[in-house]
Design an enzyme around this catalytic site. Structure first.
Site, PDB file in Angstrom:
ATOM      1  N   HIS A   7     -63.311  62.322 -45.435  1.00  0.00           N
ATOM      2  CA  HIS A   7     -63.897  62.363 -44.100  1.00  0.00           C
ATOM      3  C   HIS A   7     -62.858  62.130 -43.014  1.00  0.00           C
ATOM      4  O   HIS A   7     -61.767  61.650 -43.272  1.00  0.00           O
ATOM      5  CB  HIS A   7     -65.036  61.335 -43.944  1.00  0.00           C
ATOM      6  N   HIS A  79     -59.140  57.333 -38.100  1.00  0.00           N
ATOM      7  CA  HIS A  79     -58.436  57.564 -39.368  1.00  0.00           C
ATOM      8  C   HIS A  79     -59.033  58.782 -40.052  1.00  0.00           C
ATOM      9  O   HIS A  79     -60.064  59.303 -39.633  1.00  0.00           O
ATOM     10  CB  HIS A  79     -58.543  56.343 -40.292  1.00  0.00           C
ATOM     11  N   GLU A 130     -57.182  56.263 -44.890  1.00  0.00           N
ATOM     12  CA  GLU A 130     -57.995  55.477 -45.805  1.00  0.00           C
ATOM     13  C   GLU A 130     -57.953  56.179 -47.158  1.00  0.00           C
ATOM     14  O   GLU A 130     -57.972  57.403 -47.229  1.00  0.00           O
ATOM     15  CB  GLU A 130     -59.445  55.435 -45.282  1.00  0.00           C
TER      16      GLU A 130
HETATM   17 CO    CO Z   1     -63.538  55.883 -43.258  1.00  0.00          CO
END
Ligand code: CO
Length: 136
Positions: A7, A79, A130
């Protein structure tokens, strides 16, 4: 080791207003609102077959997202997230290559309970990354 783009995450000052805007302007539907108390965020996803947009607002004043919004009051990309088979192994292997793994000493989890870790932006072309464990 890295298997997917999971994502892109956008920090927003107001999750409900952001969800309304994406729906009104783009016809996107934002899913269930959730809280990740550990990360200090209230969040929701726009889900596509191939990936997701994550919307996050702070769930408490000392949230890391609150600090991001102090610098970027209107919000912005915070992020992006890559899927890996095993977060601990991936973080260890990247650290061997000189990558700074943030908060490596404590294990972190996303709202679905999957192990996650973050990589220092200075070690990924200026972007905060991440890592998320994706089984199968
Ligand atoms: Co995230």
């Amino acid at each position: 080791m890295i298997t997917a783009l999971s994502h892109v995450s956008i920090a927003v000052p107001d999750l409900e207003a952001a969800a309304r805007q994406l729906n009104d302007k783009y016809g996107l539907s934002v899913g269930a609102r959730m809280v990740n108390a550990e990360q200090g965020v209230r969040l929701a996803y726009v889900e596509f077959g191939s990936g997701k947009i994550e919307l996050m607002e702070p769930s408490r004043p000392d949230s890391p997202i609150a600090k991001f919004l102090e610098r970027n009051p209107k919000g912005g990309i915070h992020h992006f997230c890559l899927g890996v088979d095993d977060v601990e192994k991936a973080a260890h292997a990247f650290a061997q290559n000189g990558v700074r793994v943030l908060g490596a000493r404590k294990s972190q989890r996303n709202v679905a309970g999957e192990p996650i870790a973050f990589l220092h932006p200075g070690d990924f072309l200026g972007a905060l990354v991440e890592l998320e464990e994706q089984k199968g």
